[in-house]
Motif scaffolding. Structure first.
Motif, PDB file in Angstrom:
ATOM      1  N   GLU A 120       0.826  -1.209   0.000  1.00  0.00           N
ATOM      2  CA  GLU A 120       0.000   0.000   0.000  1.00  0.00           C
ATOM      3  C   GLU A 120       0.862   1.262   0.000  1.00  0.00           C
ATOM      4  O   GLU A 120       0.603   2.216  -0.733  1.00  0.00           O
ATOM      5  N   LYS A 121       1.906   1.259   0.826  1.00  0.00           N
ATOM      6  CA  LYS A 121       2.780   2.433   0.908  1.00  0.00           C
ATOM      7  C   LYS A 121       3.864   2.435  -0.170  1.00  0.00           C
ATOM      8  O   LYS A 121       4.559   3.427  -0.352  1.00  0.00           O
ATOM      9  N   LYS A 122       4.001   1.311  -0.879  1.00  0.00           N
ATOM     10  CA  LYS A 122       5.048   1.153  -1.894  1.00  0.00           C
ATOM     11  C   LYS A 122       6.438   1.388  -1.285  1.00  0.00           C
ATOM     12  O   LYS A 122       7.234   2.215  -1.757  1.00  0.00           O
ATOM     13  N   THR A 123       6.718   0.624  -0.258  1.00  0.00           N
ATOM     14  CA  THR A 123       8.006   0.747   0.417  1.00  0.00           C
ATOM     15  C   THR A 123       8.662  -0.619   0.609  1.00  0.00           C
ATOM     16  O   THR A 123       7.997  -1.651   0.661  1.00  0.00           O
ATOM     17  N   LEU A 124       9.973  -0.563   0.731  1.00  0.00           N
ATOM     18  CA  LEU A 124      10.803  -1.720   1.046  1.00  0.00           C
ATOM     19  C   LEU A 124      11.594  -1.363   2.298  1.00  0.00           C
ATOM     20  O   LEU A 124      12.261  -0.333   2.340  1.00  0.00           O
ATOM     21  N   THR A 125      11.500  -2.188   3.341  1.00  0.00           N
ATOM     22  CA  THR A 125      12.166  -1.882   4.612  1.00  0.00           C
ATOM     23  C   THR A 125      13.323  -2.845   4.856  1.00  0.00           C
ATOM     24  O   THR A 125      13.190  -4.059   4.698  1.00  0.00           O
ATOM     25  N   TYR A 126      14.471  -2.273   5.241  1.00  0.00           N
ATOM     26  CA  TYR A 126      15.654  -3.037   5.630  1.00  0.00           C
ATOM     27  C   TYR A 126      15.800  -2.981   7.154  1.00  0.00           C
ATOM     28  O   TYR A 126      15.752  -1.900   7.748  1.00  0.00           O
ATOM     29  N   LYS A 127      16.011  -4.138   7.758  1.00  0.00           N
ATOM     30  CA  LYS A 127      16.385  -4.201   9.163  1.00  0.00           C
ATOM     31  C   LYS A 127      17.645  -5.047   9.248  1.00  0.00           C
ATOM     32  O   LYS A 127      17.628  -6.245   8.995  1.00  0.00           O
ATOM     33  N   ILE A 128      18.763  -4.413   9.603  1.00  0.00           N
ATOM     34  CA  ILE A 128      20.061  -5.082   9.570  1.00  0.00           C
ATOM     35  C   ILE A 128      20.270  -5.931  10.812  1.00  0.00           C
ATOM     36  O   ILE A 128      20.098  -5.461  11.942  1.00  0.00           O
ATOM     37  N   ASN A 129      20.629  -7.189  10.605  1.00  0.00           N
ATOM     38  CA  ASN A 129      20.939  -8.118  11.680  1.00  0.00           C
ATOM     39  C   ASN A 129      22.132  -7.570  12.484  1.00  0.00           C
ATOM     40  O   ASN A 129      23.165  -7.223  11.901  1.00  0.00           O
ATOM     41  N   GLU A 169      15.049  -0.572 -13.733  1.00  0.00           N
ATOM     42  CA  GLU A 169      14.522  -1.116 -12.485  1.00  0.00           C
ATOM     43  C   GLU A 169      14.933  -0.252 -11.300  1.00  0.00           C
ATOM     44  O   GLU A 169      14.144   0.002 -10.395  1.00  0.00           O
ATOM     45  N   MET A 170      16.178   0.222 -11.288  1.00  0.00           N
ATOM     46  CA  MET A 170      16.635   1.041 -10.181  1.00  0.00           C
ATOM     47  C   MET A 170      15.961   2.417 -10.180  1.00  0.00           C
ATOM     48  O   MET A 170      15.824   3.060  -9.135  1.00  0.00           O
ATOM     49  N   LYS A 171      15.504   2.850 -11.335  1.00  0.00           N
ATOM     50  CA  LYS A 171      14.887   4.168 -11.442  1.00  0.00           C
ATOM     51  C   LYS A 171      13.509   4.248 -10.777  1.00  0.00           C
ATOM     52  O   LYS A 171      12.933   5.337 -10.695  1.00  0.00           O
ATOM     53  N   VAL A 172      12.987   3.139 -10.290  1.00  0.00           N
ATOM     54  CA  VAL A 172      11.701   3.201  -9.576  1.00  0.00           C
ATOM     55  C   VAL A 172      11.886   3.717  -8.148  1.00  0.00           C
ATOM     56  O   VAL A 172      10.904   3.991  -7.461  1.00  0.00           O
ATOM     57  N   ILE A 173      13.134   3.875  -7.689  1.00  0.00           N
ATOM     58  CA  ILE A 173      13.386   4.466  -6.368  1.00  0.00           C
ATOM     59  C   ILE A 173      13.126   5.972  -6.458  1.00  0.00           C
ATOM     60  O   ILE A 173      13.653   6.659  -7.337  1.00  0.00           O
ATOM     61  N   ASP A 194      17.741   4.781  11.428  1.00  0.00           N
ATOM     62  CA  ASP A 194      18.912   4.754  12.310  1.00  0.00           C
ATOM     63  C   ASP A 194      19.962   3.879  11.638  1.00  0.00           C
ATOM     64  O   ASP A 194      19.826   3.533  10.455  1.00  0.00           O
ATOM     65  N   ASP A 195      21.010   3.492  12.351  1.00  0.00           N
ATOM     66  CA  ASP A 195      22.087   2.715  11.747  1.00  0.00           C
ATOM     67  C   ASP A 195      21.638   1.351  11.241  1.00  0.00           C
ATOM     68  O   ASP A 195      22.293   0.770  10.359  1.00  0.00           O
ATOM     69  N   SER A 196      20.549   0.838  11.788  1.00  0.00           N
ATOM     70  CA  SER A 196      20.124  -0.530  11.450  1.00  0.00           C
ATOM     71  C   SER A 196      18.826  -0.607  10.661  1.00  0.00           C
ATOM     72  O   SER A 196      18.467  -1.695  10.191  1.00  0.00           O
ATOM     73  N   ASN A 197      18.123   0.502  10.514  1.00  0.00           N
ATOM     74  CA  ASN A 197      16.808   0.469   9.864  1.00  0.00           C
ATOM     75  C   ASN A 197      16.680   1.571   8.823  1.00  0.00           C
ATOM     76  O   ASN A 197      17.054   2.727   9.077  1.00  0.00           O
ATOM     77  N   MET A 198      16.151   1.197   7.657  1.00  0.00           N
ATOM     78  CA  MET A 198      15.892   2.194   6.627  1.00  0.00           C
ATOM     79  C   MET A 198      14.698   1.749   5.785  1.00  0.00           C
ATOM     80  O   MET A 198      14.359   0.555   5.720  1.00  0.00           O
ATOM     81  N   VAL A 199      14.084   2.726   5.144  1.00  0.00           N
ATOM     82  CA  VAL A 199      12.939   2.480   4.282  1.00  0.00           C
ATOM     83  C   VAL A 199      13.255   3.038   2.900  1.00  0.00           C
ATOM     84  O   VAL A 199      13.732   4.170   2.775  1.00  0.00           O
ATOM     85  N   ILE A 200      13.017   2.237   1.864  1.00  0.00           N
ATOM     86  CA  ILE A 200      13.174   2.702   0.488  1.00  0.00           C
ATOM     87  C   ILE A 200      11.788   2.950  -0.097  1.00  0.00           C
ATOM     88  O   ILE A 200      10.952   2.048  -0.143  1.00  0.00           O
ATOM     89  N   HIS A 201      11.547   4.174  -0.524  1.00  0.00           N
ATOM     90  CA  HIS A 201      10.262   4.559  -1.105  1.00  0.00           C
ATOM     91  C   HIS A 201      10.338   4.385  -2.627  1.00  0.00           C
ATOM     92  O   HIS A 201      11.275   4.864  -3.269  1.00  0.00           O
ATOM     93  N   LEU A 202       9.334   3.719  -3.169  1.00  0.00           N
ATOM     94  CA  LEU A 202       9.339   3.353  -4.581  1.00  0.00           C
ATOM     95  C   LEU A 202       8.165   3.991  -5.319  1.00  0.00           C
ATOM     96  O   LEU A 202       7.089   4.200  -4.743  1.00  0.00           O
TER      97      LEU A 202
END
Length: 606
Positions: A120-129, A169-173, A194-202
């Motif tokens: 719905e938000k068109k996002t990809l979330t990273y959470k680093i181990n 494909e990368m241009k959808v960011i 923060d250092d461990s979490n980020m959101v990529i909006h597409l």
């Protein structure tokens, strides 16, 4: 020398004649079991186990078969050469494990990065181990991820490195195009929490994201590259001499173009490797059998298929095998490329734009027997443009073009291709001579007799097919002619390495420059478009759409899938366990798990 060359050629020509003799029948009831991927993989499984007590110490000795050296850009996303990739894949990389369909393993706290999508938000979330660390002990951070995107999208870097990474494909960011054009000093779509979490909006979500489309597959260390101009990145020590690693090993020393010495990464997220040192080097093609026989190596990557019978005779190795992302195909020139609109323009009246003619030429070829006789069973009939490796996407009911001369002749009859004058050669639908010009690349001892086999088989069904210019074409000449749609070419044999993302739009779409068949249709394009739709993010819908694409492709025959192939890996008998399966979720194996049963690689007694 002349006698040896003639002897080898005679053997190969004999195989071609044998194939031709077999080719005159209907393909049924001949009692010959054809080659298949399953039989090779059953005899030579991807998982290798050897008995014996574990010995401490030792150095893992690895070869990469190549007649050219590595370029030495040691980053798993910025490299430009496949040999460099081979040196890094199991030592320094590993940010995104994949499943059996090569999809990234998402929503898992066991992987280096937990991925999650919000449709719905068109996002990809990273959470680093928190255990995902560089070899200097510092954690991989969101700053490293952001820096990677900033490099590959920077125009100075792109020009200097001649990098193809910044694609559609990368241009959808969001904001990445503005950054690329110099209108912004950062990429607005990269939201660092923060250092461990980020959101990529597409701008949009596509199924390609599941395979890593639109984002970096490996990362750089931002601190190492701090202050280095973008057009100097590829020359930096951070890539060339002392790159940090988050894989099981880190580079200790480099002999440029020839050899890399690695040591264990004590901060590897899955635990420090059991074998502390790795020596990895280039092995010339001509030396591979002798070196393996002499016990010089534990693992030999990119071993040649033509030495497979010799390797089978050695008693100091086991051979692992697995299906490769590869497909050869028979293509037909059916139109032209319009460079003003960057689209395929199909000619409905093109000589080869007849589905009965195309399918008849396919049924006349026995790909399984070719794979057995010419490639030692390491190639087999390709059932579909979607590789069988993609188990959840490929329709198992699609079996491709199994050798059937009776069906080939029937299709030509039904298509109106008759032998009007009784000379054994069919004319076209209007009763005019039908001459088909065939292009095939030179290379190795197999190419010439194989081309003769193809033409003899087509002659058996009444088609007059001759080589373009009366000879095989050199590789660069072949593809130069493909790109400009040389009118002297009607049919051609080619191949490509398949991407881990199974979407075939870049090969068969109306806007694909690599669509050398120059074929498109409303039905085919509609089927391709569905594969990249948001609706296809649903697993059930995606499977449905891929099955639909396969059926449309078979019905229209834009080109003919010919062969998939199996790759091999010789593993020395002192390696206690090696798992070469593509599916990381099943194998859960890395080089950190390797152990030895002997102090040195075992030498063959044969």
């Amino acid at each position: 020398m002349k006698k040896k060359w003639f002897s080898k050629l005679t053997v190969v020509l004999s195989m071609a004649l044998m194939l031709t003799a077999c080719g005159s029948g209907s393909g049924e009831g001949n009692g010959k079991e054809t080659a298949s991927a399953s039989s090779i993989e059953q005899e030579y499984p991807a998982r290798i186990e050897n008995e014996g007590d574990t010995v401490d110490g030792g150095t893992l000795k690895v070869a990469v078969v190549s007649d050219s050296g590595f370029k030495g850009i040691f980053n798993g996303f910025l490299y430009s050469d496949g040999i460099d990739d081979a040196f890094m894949k199991y030592t320094m990389d590993g940010a995104f494990p994949v499943d059996g369909d090569f999809k990234l393993i998402a929503n898992s706290d066991e992987t280096p990065i937990n991925l999650s999508f919000d449709t719905e938000k068109k996002t990809l979330t990273y959470k680093i181990n928190p255990n995902f660390k560089w070899s200097n002990g510092e954690q991989v951070t969101t700053a490293d991820i952001a820096k990677t995107y900033e490099i590959v999208a920077n125009q100075d870097y792109i020009i200097k490195a001649q990098s193809p990474r910044f694609d559609d494909e990368m241009k959808v960011i969001e904001g990445i195009e503005e950054y690329n054009e110099g209108k912004a000093d950062h990429i607005s779509g990269l939201e660092i929490i923060d250092d461990s979490n980020m959101v990529i909006h597409l701008k949009k979500l596509t199924p390609g994201l599941l395979w890593g489309g639109s984002f970096a597959g490996e990362f750089v260390n931002a601190k190492q590259l701090e202050g280095i101009p973008m057009d100097k990145i590829t020359e930096s020590d951070a890539l060339r001499k002392n790159p940090l690693s988050y894989g099981p090993y880190v580079i200790k020393d480099i002999i440029q173009g020839e050899k890399v010495i690695f040591e264990a990464n004590p901060h590897f997220y899955k635990g420090e490797p059991k074998v502390k040192n790795v020596e990895m080097e280039i092995l010339p093609t001509s030396q591979q059998v002798a070196a393996i026989q002499a016990g010089k190596y534990d693992l030999v990557y990119m071993a040649s298929a033509d030495v497979f019978p010799q390797l089978e005779e050695l008693d100091n190795i086991k051979i692992a095998s697995r299906q490769e992302l590869y497909m050869s195909y028979m293509g037909f020139k059916q139109g032209k490329w319009d460079s003003t609109t960057n689209t395929v323009v199909t000619d409905p009246n093109a000589k080869m734009n007849d589905v009965n003619l195309k399918k008849a030429m396919a049924y006349a070829i026995d790909n399984d027997t070719i794979g057995e006789k010419f490639y030692h069973g390491l190639r087999f009939n390709a059932p579909s443009p979607i590789a069988p490796l993609f188990k959840s996407l490929h329709d198992p009911e699609m079996t491709g073009y199994k050798y059937d001369m009776e069906k080939a002749n029937k299709l030509l009859d039904e298509g109106g291709f008759k032998d009007v004058d009784g000379d054994g050669i069919r004319e076209d639908k209007d009763g005019n001579p039908l001459k088909i010009n065939f292009a095939m690349m030179s290379g190795g001892e197999v190419a010439e007799p194989l081309s003769q086999y193809y033409m003899q088989q087509w002659k058996e069904i009444g088609l007059d097919v001759t080589l373009v210019d009366g000879r095989l074409l050199e590789l660069h000449d072949f593809y130069d002619r493909m790109q400009v749609d040389d009118p002297g070419i009607d049919v051609f044999m080619a191949a490509f390495g398949l991407a881990s993302d199974p979407n075939p739009s870049g090969l068969y779409g109306e806007g694909a420059a690599f669509n050398y068949n120059r074929y498109t249709s409303p039905e085919l394009q509609a089927a391709i478009d569905k594969l990249g739709s948001e609706e296809a993010l649903d697993d059930a819908k995606r499977e449905e759409f891929y099955h639909e694409f396969e059926k449309v492709f078979f019905n229209e025959a834009p080109s003919i899938p010919m062969q998939n192939r199996v790759e091999i890996l010789p593993v020395n008998n002192r390696v206690k366990l090696y798992d070469w399966n593509q599916d990381d979720s099943a194998a859960n194996f890395t080089w950190a798990d390797i152990e030895f049963t002997e102090a040195q690689p075992v030498v063959s007694s044969k």
